[in-house]
Design a protein around this motif. Sequence first.
Motif, PDB file in Angstrom:
ATOM      1  N   LEU A 185       0.971  -0.828   0.369  1.00  0.00           N
ATOM      2  CA  LEU A 185      -0.241  -0.082   0.013  1.00  0.00           C
ATOM      3  C   LEU A 185       0.990   1.157  -0.251  1.00  0.00           C
ATOM      4  CD1 LEU A 185      -2.276  -1.497   2.704  1.00  0.00           C
ATOM      5  CD2 LEU A 185      -3.109  -1.749  -0.046  1.00  0.00           C
ATOM      6  N   SER A 186       0.046   2.452  -0.378  1.00  0.00           N
ATOM      7  CA  SER A 186       0.693   3.570  -0.529  1.00  0.00           C
ATOM      8  C   SER A 186       0.324   4.887  -0.875  1.00  0.00           C
ATOM      9  CB  SER A 186       2.504   3.480  -1.912  1.00  0.00           C
ATOM     10  OG  SER A 186       1.047   3.910  -3.081  1.00  0.00           O
ATOM     11  N   THR A 187       0.298   5.710  -0.003  1.00  0.00           N
ATOM     12  CA  THR A 187       0.547   7.395  -0.026  1.00  0.00           C
ATOM     13  C   THR A 187       1.254   8.138  -0.505  1.00  0.00           C
ATOM     14  OG1 THR A 187      -1.140   8.964   1.079  1.00  0.00           O
ATOM     15  CG2 THR A 187       0.119   7.185   2.321  1.00  0.00           C
ATOM     16  N   SER A 188       1.039   9.138  -0.501  1.00  0.00           N
ATOM     17  CA  SER A 188       1.648  10.176  -1.041  1.00  0.00           C
ATOM     18  C   SER A 188       1.512  11.909  -0.553  1.00  0.00           C
ATOM     19  CB  SER A 188       2.701  10.450  -2.069  1.00  0.00           C
ATOM     20  OG  SER A 188       1.751  10.485  -3.285  1.00  0.00           O
ATOM     21  N   VAL A 189       2.102  12.966  -0.144  1.00  0.00           N
ATOM     22  CA  VAL A 189       2.007  14.068   0.074  1.00  0.00           C
ATOM     23  C   VAL A 189       3.238  15.046  -1.120  1.00  0.00           C
ATOM     24  CG1 VAL A 189       1.213  15.621   1.867  1.00  0.00           C
ATOM     25  CG2 VAL A 189       0.691  13.413   2.264  1.00  0.00           C
ATOM     26  N   LYS A 190       2.394  15.761  -1.514  1.00  0.00           N
ATOM     27  CA  LYS A 190       2.343  16.901  -1.920  1.00  0.00           C
ATOM     28  C   LYS A 190       2.557  18.142  -1.747  1.00  0.00           C
ATOM     29  CE  LYS A 190       4.038  14.678  -6.224  1.00  0.00           C
ATOM     30  NZ  LYS A 190       4.232  14.005  -8.029  1.00  0.00           N
TER      31      LYS A 190
END
Length: 314
Positions: A185-190
């Motif tokens: 699983l993954s999540t990213s923040v920009k």
Amino acid sequence: MSFVLSLFAIAATLGSFAAADPACQNTLAIYNPNIRSTCINATWFVLPVTTSSVQALVPYPLLLPPYSDQTLFPHGFPPTAHPVLLSSGYQNDIRMANLQIPSLKQASIYIPYTDRLKDGKTAFNYPLLNYIGGTDGGSSQSDISFLQAIVPTLVGTAEGTNLLIAQITPGNDAYAALTSSPTELSTSVKQIVLPNPVSGPAVEPEVFDLDFITARSSSSLYTPHTFHALINQPEILTNGACQRNTYYFNETFSAPVLRSGNATVYGPLAGAAPSQLAGVYTKAGGYSASGQMVGYNAEACDVAAASADPKAYQ
């Protein structure tokens, strides 16, 4: 109507592109009608960062966390390090008075065990970076979903928490499974510095990425109690006051899961985080769950600490 409540009303009127998630229900709004509440499906990770590097980021002394407490740190903790807390999640059914925002994304970097009172014992969370993002519901409007975050960031800043606008992926859930490996699983923040939904490209420096799997309880670095104890420490505000953002994980849909994975924090050369935190943290320990959150009004920091609900720390 107060200034903050007026801003909240504007945000509620704007709404969100994504509908409320029936799997994460705000069950506490009925008991807290005049303060902010929500259900948040989030993932939290603890990173060990050199204590001197963390202290350089915090304008208050740091407390020595109880590393010998095996209910919090069953495998110990590096003695020269201090825990830094990363979170990324999906806020569902945000309510205040008779107003409602269906959904928003959120992400944070916090420093727990901050000695705000300088009494050598009372732990607070120092919010280093806080982000709000819009939700897209898988729609074609995802490139302008950041517009949903503009007013909530004003609300947060008015309340004493500096908020920045971000693109938090995925936009329609707390995290996403990798196509090549469904169990990963993954999540990213920009951070959105300069949006450009028309012609692109936008200026969106990366803050952090989380890439994780479910961990076996026997081998997990931490316990659910670890995260409950860290995230429920009162938050230090920019106006000299503090705020209790209290999370409860006792609903049938809370679905708590311990995680293990990698956290990549992007420093100023490549992203938006401080250089003291930049790096790749491998085999870090995390926790995913749906929690009911009640955000109380700002209050004196000693009052916030004395009023914290001990049941939330369990």
